[in-house]
Design a protein around this motif. Structure first.
Motif, PDB file in Angstrom:
ATOM      1  N   GLY A 160      11.374  10.744   4.127  1.00  0.00           N
ATOM      2  CA  GLY A 160      10.981  11.645   3.316  1.00  0.00           C
ATOM      3  C   GLY A 160      10.300  11.093   2.098  1.00  0.00           C
ATOM      4  O   GLY A 160       9.837   9.675   2.091  1.00  0.00           O
ATOM      5  N   THR A 161       9.955  11.886   1.072  1.00  0.00           N
ATOM      6  CA  THR A 161       9.164  11.431   0.072  1.00  0.00           C
ATOM      7  C   THR A 161      10.024  11.905  -1.529  1.00  0.00           C
ATOM      8  O   THR A 161      11.128  12.420  -1.269  1.00  0.00           O
TER       9      THR A 161
ATOM     10  N   LEU B   6       1.178  15.067   0.220  1.00  0.00           N
ATOM     11  CA  LEU B   6      -0.339  14.819   0.550  1.00  0.00           C
ATOM     12  C   LEU B   6      -0.194  13.301   0.775  1.00  0.00           C
ATOM     13  O   LEU B   6       0.183  12.508  -0.099  1.00  0.00           O
ATOM     14  N   GLY B   7      -0.650  13.061   2.028  1.00  0.00           N
ATOM     15  CA  GLY B   7      -0.574  11.682   2.473  1.00  0.00           C
ATOM     16  C   GLY B   7      -1.760  10.892   2.884  1.00  0.00           C
ATOM     17  O   GLY B   7      -2.764  11.537   3.359  1.00  0.00           O
ATOM     18  N   ILE B   8      -1.730   9.620   3.021  1.00  0.00           N
ATOM     19  CA  ILE B   8      -2.751   8.732   3.265  1.00  0.00           C
ATOM     20  C   ILE B   8      -2.257   7.958   4.579  1.00  0.00           C
ATOM     21  O   ILE B   8      -1.406   7.501   4.472  1.00  0.00           O
ATOM     22  N   PRO B   9      -2.994   8.059   5.635  1.00  0.00           N
ATOM     23  CA  PRO B   9      -2.661   7.184   6.822  1.00  0.00           C
ATOM     24  C   PRO B   9      -2.654   5.734   6.562  1.00  0.00           C
ATOM     25  O   PRO B   9      -3.703   5.224   5.981  1.00  0.00           O
ATOM     26  N   LEU B  10      -1.533   4.761   7.056  1.00  0.00           N
ATOM     27  CA  LEU B  10      -1.597   3.576   6.753  1.00  0.00           C
ATOM     28  C   LEU B  10      -1.272   2.940   8.114  1.00  0.00           C
ATOM     29  O   LEU B  10      -0.412   3.610   9.020  1.00  0.00           O
ATOM     30  N   ARG B  11      -1.751   1.782   8.653  1.00  0.00           N
ATOM     31  CA  ARG B  11      -1.243   1.214   9.742  1.00  0.00           C
ATOM     32  C   ARG B  11      -0.472  -0.150   9.266  1.00  0.00           C
ATOM     33  O   ARG B  11      -0.401  -0.729   8.294  1.00  0.00           O
ATOM     34  N   TYR B  12       0.637  -0.264  10.051  1.00  0.00           N
ATOM     35  CA  TYR B  12       1.443  -1.612   9.959  1.00  0.00           C
ATOM     36  C   TYR B  12       2.298  -1.307   8.606  1.00  0.00           C
ATOM     37  O   TYR B  12       2.591  -1.968   7.752  1.00  0.00           O
ATOM     38  N   CYS B  13       2.849   0.091   8.245  1.00  0.00           N
ATOM     39  CA  CYS B  13       3.592   0.405   7.166  1.00  0.00           C
ATOM     40  C   CYS B  13       4.862  -0.256   7.074  1.00  0.00           C
ATOM     41  O   CYS B  13       5.433  -0.714   7.978  1.00  0.00           O
ATOM     42  N   HIS B  14       5.465  -0.870   5.833  1.00  0.00           N
ATOM     43  CA  HIS B  14       6.714  -1.480   5.578  1.00  0.00           C
ATOM     44  C   HIS B  14       6.729  -2.789   6.279  1.00  0.00           C
ATOM     45  O   HIS B  14       7.782  -3.334   6.804  1.00  0.00           O
TER      46      HIS B  14
ATOM     47  N   LEU C 261       0.791  -1.200   0.122  1.00  0.00           N
ATOM     48  CA  LEU C 261      -0.010   0.020  -0.198  1.00  0.00           C
ATOM     49  C   LEU C 261       0.782   1.267   0.131  1.00  0.00           C
ATOM     50  O   LEU C 261       0.528   2.474  -0.436  1.00  0.00           O
ATOM     51  N   ASP C 262       2.146   1.150   0.401  1.00  0.00           N
ATOM     52  CA  ASP C 262       3.055   2.300   0.210  1.00  0.00           C
ATOM     53  C   ASP C 262       3.866   1.792  -0.981  1.00  0.00           C
ATOM     54  O   ASP C 262       4.716   0.931  -1.087  1.00  0.00           O
ATOM     55  N   ASP C 263       3.561   2.385  -2.307  1.00  0.00           N
ATOM     56  CA  ASP C 263       2.551   3.455  -2.224  1.00  0.00           C
ATOM     57  C   ASP C 263       1.604   3.250  -3.283  1.00  0.00           C
ATOM     58  O   ASP C 263       1.453   3.950  -4.129  1.00  0.00           O
ATOM     59  N   ARG C 264       1.467   1.947  -3.399  1.00  0.00           N
ATOM     60  CA  ARG C 264       0.087   1.729  -4.542  1.00  0.00           C
ATOM     61  C   ARG C 264      -1.033   2.349  -4.182  1.00  0.00           C
ATOM     62  O   ARG C 264      -1.763   2.713  -5.318  1.00  0.00           O
ATOM     63  N   ILE C 265      -1.405   2.845  -2.629  1.00  0.00           N
ATOM     64  CA  ILE C 265      -2.449   3.640  -2.812  1.00  0.00           C
ATOM     65  C   ILE C 265      -2.208   4.934  -3.308  1.00  0.00           C
ATOM     66  O   ILE C 265      -3.326   5.512  -3.800  1.00  0.00           O
ATOM     67  N   GLY C 266      -1.149   5.445  -3.362  1.00  0.00           N
ATOM     68  CA  GLY C 266      -0.709   6.812  -4.020  1.00  0.00           C
ATOM     69  C   GLY C 266      -1.050   6.706  -5.491  1.00  0.00           C
ATOM     70  O   GLY C 266      -1.690   7.507  -6.309  1.00  0.00           O
ATOM     71  N   ASN C 267      -0.417   5.595  -6.100  1.00  0.00           N
ATOM     72  CA  ASN C 267      -0.774   5.111  -7.654  1.00  0.00           C
ATOM     73  C   ASN C 267      -2.379   5.217  -7.914  1.00  0.00           C
ATOM     74  O   ASN C 267      -2.786   5.705  -8.836  1.00  0.00           O
TER      75      ASN C 267
ATOM     76  N   ASP D  92       5.865  23.762 -12.498  1.00  0.00           N
ATOM     77  CA  ASP D  92       6.003  25.010 -11.706  1.00  0.00           C
ATOM     78  C   ASP D  92       5.714  24.685 -10.123  1.00  0.00           C
ATOM     79  O   ASP D  92       5.849  25.448  -9.143  1.00  0.00           O
ATOM     80  N   ILE D  93       4.976  23.719  -9.893  1.00  0.00           N
ATOM     81  CA  ILE D  93       4.786  23.010  -8.467  1.00  0.00           C
ATOM     82  C   ILE D  93       4.644  21.509  -8.448  1.00  0.00           C
ATOM     83  O   ILE D  93       4.423  20.856  -9.656  1.00  0.00           O
ATOM     84  N   PHE D  94       5.302  21.035  -7.243  1.00  0.00           N
ATOM     85  CA  PHE D  94       5.163  19.387  -7.157  1.00  0.00           C
ATOM     86  C   PHE D  94       4.453  19.016  -5.906  1.00  0.00           C
ATOM     87  O   PHE D  94       4.417  19.608  -4.857  1.00  0.00           O
ATOM     88  N   PHE D  95       3.648  17.810  -6.088  1.00  0.00           N
ATOM     89  CA  PHE D  95       3.008  17.053  -5.062  1.00  0.00           C
ATOM     90  C   PHE D  95       3.551  15.646  -5.037  1.00  0.00           C
ATOM     91  O   PHE D  95       3.281  15.099  -6.080  1.00  0.00           O
ATOM     92  N   ALA D  96       3.836  15.299  -3.993  1.00  0.00           N
ATOM     93  CA  ALA D  96       4.297  13.828  -3.858  1.00  0.00           C
ATOM     94  C   ALA D  96       2.991  13.251  -2.948  1.00  0.00           C
ATOM     95  O   ALA D  96       2.389  13.788  -2.049  1.00  0.00           O
ATOM     96  N   VAL D  97       2.208  12.247  -3.664  1.00  0.00           N
ATOM     97  CA  VAL D  97       1.244  11.518  -2.971  1.00  0.00           C
ATOM     98  C   VAL D  97       1.803  10.193  -2.371  1.00  0.00           C
ATOM     99  O   VAL D  97       1.830   9.380  -3.134  1.00  0.00           O
ATOM    100  N   ASP D  98       1.599  10.002  -1.141  1.00  0.00           N
ATOM    101  CA  ASP D  98       2.631   9.112  -0.541  1.00  0.00           C
ATOM    102  C   ASP D  98       1.721   8.782   0.684  1.00  0.00           C
ATOM    103  O   ASP D  98       0.491   9.047   0.854  1.00  0.00           O
TER     104      ASP D  98
END
Length: 342
Positions: A279-280, A297-305, A163-169, A213-219
């Motif tokens: 970091g991202t 911009l982030g999504i909360p996960l439990r039990y990451c990695h 889910l780190d980071d398929r949920i971002g995809n 001009d502007i960058f967003f990481a979705v993680d």
């Protein structure tokens, strides 16, 4: 939202440099892009054309996992982590070894421990010697991933690997599906990046090509497993996260104010938080060509990695809606105001 697609996306095995199958899967959701190109290390860049500022959103395709380092005389695989796998997730785990020909071989991972620290990690294939291992087509350098099936614990909660980071995809794929109903001035780039878990590399390479001009990481960010009190700003089901700090980047204060104003204007629930470490993709991407405003911009996960994580689709939907509102709103005047340092 296409939950079946998300479950399948998470089950793909894809550590850094093995992202090809994820690339192919995600391309299914970007058929309406005006163009697609790739950076020099494999990140996938979809452009949805506009005449306004270049706005880039990036989510990485690689997951944490392992690589075969050595095949022992007794038929064990000595493996090293690729990315920050939790030591607690290196004991008694069912795993998959992928050969260069794509053959999938199951095994059991375990580790020698020094207290809570894994000092060496190995995979047992149920074999007796190195020749038997090599006869299966296994070589040094092969990918090893957790063998975890996606499961819906409820209508809202998905338990899955990667889910780190398929949920971002997935968030960016959902955004792409809704763009036909969205009028936007910005020149939009939705990017699936590579090698984030081993040094946030893909975001930098793609940003070099796009020059946004502007960058967003979705993680994502790991929500506490047990803590549910006031100190937890990563609660599942309580909204996506706007990150105020990590050790690789501190967002522009005007940008943070702008993002919060968009969320509040449209009554989109969010949480504010900071990373004490890590970091991202934004960490390297925001430093291109003299610097660019960037945010995470982030999504909360439990039990990451670990072998499984949990995510709330409530948070996912809120982030999709928020990104759509940014795309609709942002223009050259917004960028000018954010980057006015006089």
């Amino acid at each position: 939202m296409d939950k079946k697609f998300l479950g399948e996306l998470c089950e793909i095995d894809s550590i850094a440099t093995y992202e090809g199958s994820v690339r192919k899967k995600l391309k299914e959701k970007h058929i309406n892009a005006d163009s697609v190109e790739y950076d020099g290390i494999g990140s996938q860049i979809f452009n949805y054309k506009g005449k306004g500022p270049k706005v880039m959103f990036a989510a990485h395709m690689d997951e944490v996992g392992f690589m075969v380092r050595n095949i022992t005389d007794i038929g064990m695989l000595d493996v090293i982590p690729i990315g920050g796998v939790k030591d607690s997730a290196k004991q008694f785990q069912k795993v998959t070894v992928t050969t260069e020909e794509g053959k999938k071989i199951k095994g059991l991972m375990n580790s020698k421990m020094d207290g809570e620290k894994a000092v060496s990690t190995y995979v047992d294939l149920g074999l007796e010697n190195a020749e038997q291992v090599k006869n299966l087509g296994i070589e040094i350098g092969n990918m090893v991933t957790f063998s975890s099936k996606s499961e819906w614990l409820s209508e809202d909660i998905l338990m899955a690997k990667a889910l780190d980071d398929r949920i971002g995809n997935f968030v960016l794929a959902e955004v792409a599906q809704r763009l036909s109903e969205v009028e936007h001035e910005c020149d939009l780039y939705l990017c699936n990046t590579v090698q984030e878990e081993v040094g946030t590399r893909g975001g930098k390479c793609s940003a070099d090509i796009i020059n946004p001009d502007i960058f967003f990481a979705v993680d994502v960010a790991c929500a506490p497993d047990l803590e549910r009190g006031s100190s937890n700003h990563r609660k599942m089901g309580k909204g996506f996260m706007i990150l105020h700090y990590d050790k690789t980047m501190i967002p522009n204060r005007k940008l943070l104010k702008y993002l919060k104003s968009i969320a509040n204007k449209h009554n989109i629930e969010f949480q504010s938080d900071m990373f004490g470490g890590g970091g991202t993709d934004a960490g390297n991407a925001h430093m291109i060509n003299g610097g660019r405003p960037a945010a995470v911009l982030g999504i909360p996960l439990r039990y990451c990695h670990g072998s499984y994580s949990m995510v709330s689709m409530t948070d996912v939907e809120l982030l999709v809606e928020f990104i759509i509102e940014i795309i609709k709103d942002i223009d050259n005047e917004t960028i000018k105001e954010i980057t006015d340092f006089e």
